[in-house]
Structures are given as structure tokens and as C-alpha cells.
Design an enzyme around this catalytic site. Structure first.
Site, PDB file in Angstrom:
ATOM      1  N   GLY A  58      38.835  39.181  41.649  1.00  0.00           N
ATOM      2  CA  GLY A  58      38.673  39.951  43.034  1.00  0.00           C
ATOM      3  C   GLY A  58      37.412  39.445  43.616  1.00  0.00           C
ATOM      4  O   GLY A  58      37.277  38.321  43.325  1.00  0.00           O
ATOM      5  N   ASP A  80      44.127  37.501  36.625  1.00  0.00           N
ATOM      6  CA  ASP A  80      44.224  38.691  37.098  1.00  0.00           C
ATOM      7  C   ASP A  80      45.577  39.052  37.097  1.00  0.00           C
ATOM      8  O   ASP A  80      46.431  38.078  36.664  1.00  0.00           O
ATOM      9  CB  ASP A  80      43.962  38.419  38.790  1.00  0.00           C
ATOM     10  CG  ASP A  80      43.627  40.025  39.368  1.00  0.00           C
ATOM     11  OD1 ASP A  80      42.421  39.987  39.644  1.00  0.00           O
ATOM     12  OD2 ASP A  80      44.538  40.659  39.423  1.00  0.00           O
ATOM     13  N   ARG A 140      30.763  56.307  40.330  1.00  0.00           N
ATOM     14  CA  ARG A 140      30.915  55.439  39.622  1.00  0.00           C
ATOM     15  C   ARG A 140      32.013  56.142  38.228  1.00  0.00           C
ATOM     16  O   ARG A 140      32.683  55.545  37.831  1.00  0.00           O
ATOM     17  CB  ARG A 140      29.736  54.856  39.001  1.00  0.00           C
ATOM     18  CG  ARG A 140      28.999  53.895  39.765  1.00  0.00           C
ATOM     19  CD  ARG A 140      28.036  53.281  38.851  1.00  0.00           C
ATOM     20  NE  ARG A 140      27.348  52.284  39.720  1.00  0.00           N
ATOM     21  CZ  ARG A 140      26.061  52.511  40.640  1.00  0.00           C
ATOM     22  NH1 ARG A 140      25.566  53.769  40.703  1.00  0.00           N
ATOM     23  NH2 ARG A 140      25.405  51.505  41.148  1.00  0.00           N
ATOM     24  N   ASN A 165      39.687  52.666  34.677  1.00  0.00           N
ATOM     25  CA  ASN A 165      38.961  51.355  34.341  1.00  0.00           C
ATOM     26  C   ASN A 165      38.964  51.306  32.616  1.00  0.00           C
ATOM     27  O   ASN A 165      38.889  50.318  32.152  1.00  0.00           O
ATOM     28  CB  ASN A 165      37.742  51.085  34.985  1.00  0.00           C
ATOM     29  CG  ASN A 165      37.803  50.669  36.334  1.00  0.00           C
ATOM     30  OD1 ASN A 165      38.781  50.481  36.715  1.00  0.00           O
ATOM     31  ND2 ASN A 165      36.667  50.586  37.230  1.00  0.00           N
ATOM     32  N   THR A 188      32.656  45.399  35.017  1.00  0.00           N
ATOM     33  CA  THR A 188      33.113  46.680  35.532  1.00  0.00           C
ATOM     34  C   THR A 188      32.532  47.857  35.529  1.00  0.00           C
ATOM     35  O   THR A 188      31.920  48.223  34.301  1.00  0.00           O
ATOM     36  CB  THR A 188      34.732  46.662  34.751  1.00  0.00           C
ATOM     37  OG1 THR A 188      35.354  45.361  34.822  1.00  0.00           O
ATOM     38  CG2 THR A 188      35.398  47.698  35.561  1.00  0.00           C
ATOM     39  N   ASN A 189      32.510  48.742  36.473  1.00  0.00           N
ATOM     40  CA  ASN A 189      32.023  50.119  36.379  1.00  0.00           C
ATOM     41  C   ASN A 189      32.963  51.145  35.918  1.00  0.00           C
ATOM     42  O   ASN A 189      34.225  50.977  36.117  1.00  0.00           O
ATOM     43  CB  ASN A 189      31.542  50.279  37.685  1.00  0.00           C
ATOM     44  CG  ASN A 189      30.239  50.001  37.954  1.00  0.00           C
ATOM     45  OD1 ASN A 189      29.264  49.941  37.144  1.00  0.00           O
ATOM     46  ND2 ASN A 189      29.923  49.771  39.287  1.00  0.00           N
ATOM     47  N   ARG A 231      17.070  43.943  42.597  1.00  0.00           N
ATOM     48  CA  ARG A 231      17.141  44.787  43.918  1.00  0.00           C
ATOM     49  C   ARG A 231      15.655  45.470  43.907  1.00  0.00           C
ATOM     50  O   ARG A 231      15.062  45.514  45.162  1.00  0.00           O
ATOM     51  CB  ARG A 231      18.084  45.722  43.805  1.00  0.00           C
ATOM     52  CG  ARG A 231      19.603  45.503  44.183  1.00  0.00           C
ATOM     53  CD  ARG A 231      20.461  46.437  43.730  1.00  0.00           C
ATOM     54  NE  ARG A 231      21.890  46.082  44.287  1.00  0.00           N
ATOM     55  CZ  ARG A 231      23.189  46.605  43.951  1.00  0.00           C
ATOM     56  NH1 ARG A 231      23.018  47.332  42.919  1.00  0.00           N
ATOM     57  NH2 ARG A 231      24.175  46.058  44.356  1.00  0.00           N
ATOM     58  N   HIS A 234      23.382  52.486  34.158  1.00  0.00           N
ATOM     59  CA  HIS A 234      23.464  51.801  35.575  1.00  0.00           C
ATOM     60  C   HIS A 234      24.219  52.837  36.362  1.00  0.00           C
ATOM     61  O   HIS A 234      25.102  52.767  36.978  1.00  0.00           O
ATOM     62  CB  HIS A 234      24.650  50.587  35.300  1.00  0.00           C
ATOM     63  CG  HIS A 234      24.993  49.965  36.821  1.00  0.00           C
ATOM     64  ND1 HIS A 234      23.909  49.424  37.381  1.00  0.00           N
ATOM     65  CD2 HIS A 234      25.998  49.646  37.224  1.00  0.00           C
ATOM     66  CE1 HIS A 234      24.291  48.825  38.721  1.00  0.00           C
ATOM     67  NE2 HIS A 234      25.646  49.094  38.667  1.00  0.00           N
TER      68      HIS A 234
HETATM   69  O1  TXD Z   1      26.247  45.200  38.515  1.00  0.00           O
HETATM   70  C1  TXD Z   1      27.526  45.848  38.218  1.00  0.00           C
HETATM   71  N1  TXD Z   1      27.828  46.037  36.847  1.00  0.00           N
HETATM   72  C2  TXD Z   1      28.457  45.945  39.241  1.00  0.00           C
HETATM   73  C3  TXD Z   1      29.848  46.410  39.139  1.00  0.00           C
HETATM   74  C4  TXD Z   1      28.126  45.907  40.734  1.00  0.00           C
HETATM   75  C5  TXD Z   1      29.024  45.769  41.587  1.00  0.00           C
HETATM   76  C6  TXD Z   1      30.433  46.128  41.391  1.00  0.00           C
HETATM   77  N2  TXD Z   1      30.735  46.660  40.064  1.00  0.00           N
HETATM   78  C7  TXD Z   1      32.119  46.753  39.517  1.00  0.00           C
HETATM   79  O2  TXD Z   1      32.749  45.451  39.292  1.00  0.00           O
HETATM   80  C8  TXD Z   1      33.164  47.326  40.527  1.00  0.00           C
HETATM   81  O3  TXD Z   1      32.797  48.754  40.539  1.00  0.00           O
HETATM   82  C9  TXD Z   1      34.386  46.956  39.827  1.00  0.00           C
HETATM   83  O4  TXD Z   1      34.675  48.018  38.707  1.00  0.00           O
HETATM   84  C10 TXD Z   1      34.018  45.580  39.375  1.00  0.00           C
HETATM   85  C11 TXD Z   1      34.772  44.642  40.171  1.00  0.00           C
HETATM   86  O5  TXD Z   1      34.399  44.629  41.255  1.00  0.00           O
HETATM   87  P1  TXD Z   1      35.088  43.722  42.634  1.00  0.00           P
HETATM   88  O6  TXD Z   1      34.218  43.920  43.797  1.00  0.00           O
HETATM   89  O7  TXD Z   1      35.105  42.313  42.059  1.00  0.00           O
HETATM   90  O8  TXD Z   1      36.509  44.328  42.602  1.00  0.00           O
HETATM   91  P2  TXD Z   1      38.031  43.921  42.897  1.00  0.00           P
HETATM   92  O9  TXD Z   1      37.562  42.807  44.225  1.00  0.00           O
HETATM   93  O10 TXD Z   1      38.721  44.939  43.378  1.00  0.00           O
HETATM   94  O11 TXD Z   1      38.516  43.188  42.004  1.00  0.00           O
HETATM   95  C12 TXD Z   1      38.841  43.557  40.590  1.00  0.00           C
HETATM   96  C13 TXD Z   1      40.197  42.990  40.250  1.00  0.00           C
HETATM   97  C14 TXD Z   1      41.270  42.855  41.175  1.00  0.00           C
HETATM   98  O12 TXD Z   1      41.580  41.656  41.693  1.00  0.00           O
HETATM   99  C15 TXD Z   1      42.406  43.525  40.196  1.00  0.00           C
HETATM  100  O13 TXD Z   1      43.759  43.206  40.471  1.00  0.00           O
HETATM  101  C16 TXD Z   1      41.889  43.153  38.741  1.00  0.00           C
HETATM  102  O14 TXD Z   1      40.619  43.389  38.989  1.00  0.00           O
HETATM  103  N3  TXD Z   1      42.508  43.965  37.886  1.00  0.00           N
HETATM  104  C17 TXD Z   1      42.942  43.611  36.648  1.00  0.00           C
HETATM  105  N4  TXD Z   1      42.713  42.183  36.145  1.00  0.00           N
HETATM  106  C18 TXD Z   1      42.814  42.194  34.876  1.00  0.00           C
HETATM  107  N5  TXD Z   1      43.615  42.938  34.240  1.00  0.00           N
HETATM  108  C19 TXD Z   1      43.703  43.980  34.683  1.00  0.00           C
HETATM  109  N6  TXD Z   1      44.460  44.999  33.779  1.00  0.00           N
HETATM  110  C20 TXD Z   1      43.487  44.759  35.775  1.00  0.00           C
HETATM  111  N7  TXD Z   1      43.538  45.460  36.707  1.00  0.00           N
HETATM  112  C21 TXD Z   1      43.015  45.142  37.955  1.00  0.00           C
END
Ligand code: TXD
Length: 313
Positions: A12, A34, A89, A96, A120-121, A152, A176
Site C-alpha cells: 500500500g 500483497d 488505532r 489486523n 502495522t497498527n 516528529r 505508539h
Molecule cells: O509508525 C507507524 N508504526 C505507523 C503505522 C505510521 C503510520 C501508519 N501505520 C500503519 O501502517 C497503518 O495504520 C497501517 O496499519 C499500516 C500500513 O499503512 P499504509 O498506509 O501502507 O496502508 P495501506 O495503503 O492500506 O496498505 C496496507 C496494505 C494494502 O495494500 C492491503 O491490500 C494489504 O496491506 N493487506 C495485506 N497484505 C498482505 N497480507 C494480508 N493479509 C493483507 N491484508 C491487507
């Protein structure tokens, strides 16, 4: 010498940015995974086609098959749902946790020697699930939060004083969540304690903004931050791949340090070729210690809430 292999689980917003950074920083070959068909393949091909322009020649593969991450040296995990406006979160916990279970099982099978960075959160629960399911040593499972949260803090202090962010050093401890602990007594500007330069009331406001900084971006973007979390995780990956012994605030499994046993908490650690090689214990003021205790108690609640979505230990 073979190139390093970096597997990015989740293609993503953060996953795509991670792939871009791996390519331009020449960290190694990249596999972008993905569950959505076409997404990782499309991003990988787009990036590959920028190689002749930018001058990198790494292999960049997009895939929906876990077998392609085989033998990865580093796995960075962003798979899951991103936080939407109004969603805490913690709302993300159930969905998640289940995703993390799948991802961790696959990493254990296909990349059993990898250094795993979880993004991931809700971060503290996801990194705990990753450790539980992979069964990897604690040195090889770490969470990214503190590098971003302290960046930040540094950004806002630099903005306040009109100085370079490079002149500001800071640490944020704890979970976090909204009760993370920006450690004022260790924040310095060119070696000068920040308290000598910014009045306490302004620092209170800056630290409040640090704790809410994730939500501030969500309100603007309607999705969570992605550039800064990706850069933060890449810094951790580089510290491992280049054996830098770099001191970074990360979510690490504590076994007695800071009076915490068996929980992932954001603390300063040394990252080098051995992974999380050491937890550094710093002395805190009474108020900071108390704030850390509150934060840790929320991590504990979150982790316990996630337990019910995981297979029995
Ligand atoms: O500092 C930190 N730790 C964070 C965490 C700061 C900002 C955002 N943070 C978290 O990272 C956010 O709350 C999300 O839980 C993750 C990923 O954020 P992102 O913005 O990249 O989210 P997206 O664009 O939705 O991408 C997540 C991808 C998406 O393409 C889904 O299709 C995929 O995860 N996805 C999977 N991939 C593999 N396997 C499975 N099962 C799966 N399910 C969904």
C-alpha cells in the site's frame, strides 16, 4: 557476494514508499507482496522502469505468492488496514491481528532468518503477535514507532526555534498511542537542553502535538502518514544491514528493563548486524517514569485484548 533481499509485506502507501526507498538507496533486491492482485506487480514494474533513469539495477518483483519472499534478509510488514478518520488505532485490532497471524506464519515458513520490522497498527500488539507466531528470537522482531515519533518531536522543536531539524535530538518512549512519552529531559538543541530554550508551557503544547501527530496527518490526508513511517523503517533496516550499531528508539521486547517484563515497549536500542543488540536504559524524571508506566499499562491492555484473536500459545 549475493545482494541482500528485502521483502515488503503490504504494497500500500507505506509498502510502495519502502520499495522506492530500497531501490534508490540500493539496499538490495526487493520483493513486494500483497493480497490484492495487480497492486504489487504494478508498483514493482513502475519502479523497475525508473531504474534506467535513476541508475539502479536491483531486481524488484511484485507478487501475491509468499514463496517469492524465500530467504529474505529483512522483512518489513505494513500489511493491514490503515486508520481512517475517526477510527482509533485500537479499532484496527481485530482485523489486523488476524492479518498478522497469516503474515507471521508465512515469514516463519519462507524467511526463517529474516530481521523483521513491524509497522502495522496498533503497533505494540502487532509486533507482539509477530514475535509470538514466528517464535523468532527477540533480537529479530522489532516495531517501528519511536524513530517516527521522535522525528516528529524534532520537527516541531526545530519549527518552534527556527533551527535545522539536524540540530535537534529527541527520544520518545512507550507505546505508539496517544500516551507515548516525549522525553523532555533528553531533548537537546545543538547540545543545549530544550528546556533552556523553550518555555515549559510551549513545550507542553509541542509534546501534545507529538502525541497527536498521527491523527493530525489522518485528518489532512484521510489516511495515515506514509513517507515518514517508511523513512523510519528504512533507517532501522540500514542499521541492521550495515551493522551500524545505531541507537534508535524502537519497540523492543523488554525482559526486566524499565521494570517491564514480557511486553514490547518503545525504548532506545542498539541496532546492528545482530538485530536489536541491546536495550539502553536511561534515567527518567519522576513525571516521565510515571507517564511511561501509564503508557505501558495501555500497551498491556492492548496486547491482552489482541490475545483473543490469536491461536492459543
Ligand atoms: O509508525 C507507524 N508504526 C505507523 C503505522 C505510521 C503510520 C501508519 N501505520 C500503519 O501502517 C497503518 O495504520 C497501517 O496499519 C499500516 C500500513 O499503512 P499504509 O498506509 O501502507 O496502508 P495501506 O495503503 O492500506 O496498505 C496496507 C496494505 C494494502 O495494500 C492491503 O491490500 C494489504 O496491506 N493487506 C495485506 N497484505 C498482505 N497480507 C494480508 N493479509 C493483507 N491484508 C491487507
Amino acid at each position: 557476494m549475493a545482494r541482500k533481499k528485502i521483502a515488503l509485506i503490504g504494497a500500500g502507501m507505506i509498502g510502495g514508499t519502502l520499495a522506492h526507498l530500497c531501490a534508490v538507496k540500493r539496499l538490495g533486491d526487493v520483493v513486494l507482496f500483497d493480497v490484492v492482485e495487480g497492486l504489487p506487480q504494478g508498483k514493482a514494474l513502475d519502479l523497475l522502469e525508473s531504474g534506467p533513469i535513476e541508475g539502479f539495477d536491483a531486481s524488484i518483483v511484485g507478487t501475491n505468492a509468499y514463496a517469492d519472499i524465500a530467504g529474505a534478509d529483512v522483512c518489513i510488514v505494513t500489511a493491514g488496514l490503515a486508520r481512517k478518520p475517526g477510527m482509533s488505532r485500537d479499532d484496527l485490532l481485530q482485523v489486523n491481528t488476524k492479518i498478522m497471524n497469516d503474515v507471521a506464519t508465512s515469514i516463519r515458513t519462507h524467511a526463517p532468518n529474516a530481521f523483521v520490522i513491524v509497522i502495522t497498527n496498533p503497533l505494540d500488539a502487532m509486533v507482539t503477535a509477530m514475535k509470538r507466531i514466528t517464535g523468532f528470537p527477540k533480537q529479530r522482531v522489532v516495531g517501528q514507532a519511536g524513530v517516527l515519533d521522535s522525528a516528529r518531536y524534532r520537527t516541531f522543536v526545530a519549527m518552534e526555534l527556527g533551527v535545522s531539524v539536524q540540530s535537534v535530538s529527541a527520544i520518545v518512549l512507550g507505546g505508539h498511542g496517544d500516551d507515548m512519552v516525549p522525553v523532555r529531559s533528553y531533548c537537546q538543541v545543538g547540545g543545549v537542553p530544550v528546556e533552556k530554550l523553550i518555555p515549559a508551557a510551549r513545550l507542553d503544547a509541542i509534546e501534545h502535538r507529538v502525541r497527536q501527530a498521527g491523527g493530525e496527518i489522518v485528518n489532512l490526508l484521510k489516511t495515515s502518514a506514509f513517507y515518514s513511517p517508511a523513512h523510519a523503517a528504512i533507517l532501522m533496516a540500514e542499521a541492521y544491514l550495515y551493522d551500524r550499531k545505531q541507537v534508535l528508539p524502537c519497540a523492543a521486547l523488554l525482559e526486566g528493563e524499565y521494570g517491564v517484563k514480557g511486553f514490547y515497549v518503545g525504548v532506545p536500542v542498539v541496532i546492528g548486524g545482530g538485530g536489536v543488540e541491546k536495550v539502553i536504559e536511561i534515567e527518567l524524571t519522576a513525571a516521565e517514569r510515571q507517564a511511561l508506566e501509564v503508557s505501558v499499562s495501555h500497551v498491556r491492555e492492548l496486547v491482552e485484548a489482541a490475545e483473543k484473536f490469536l491461536p492459543k500459545a
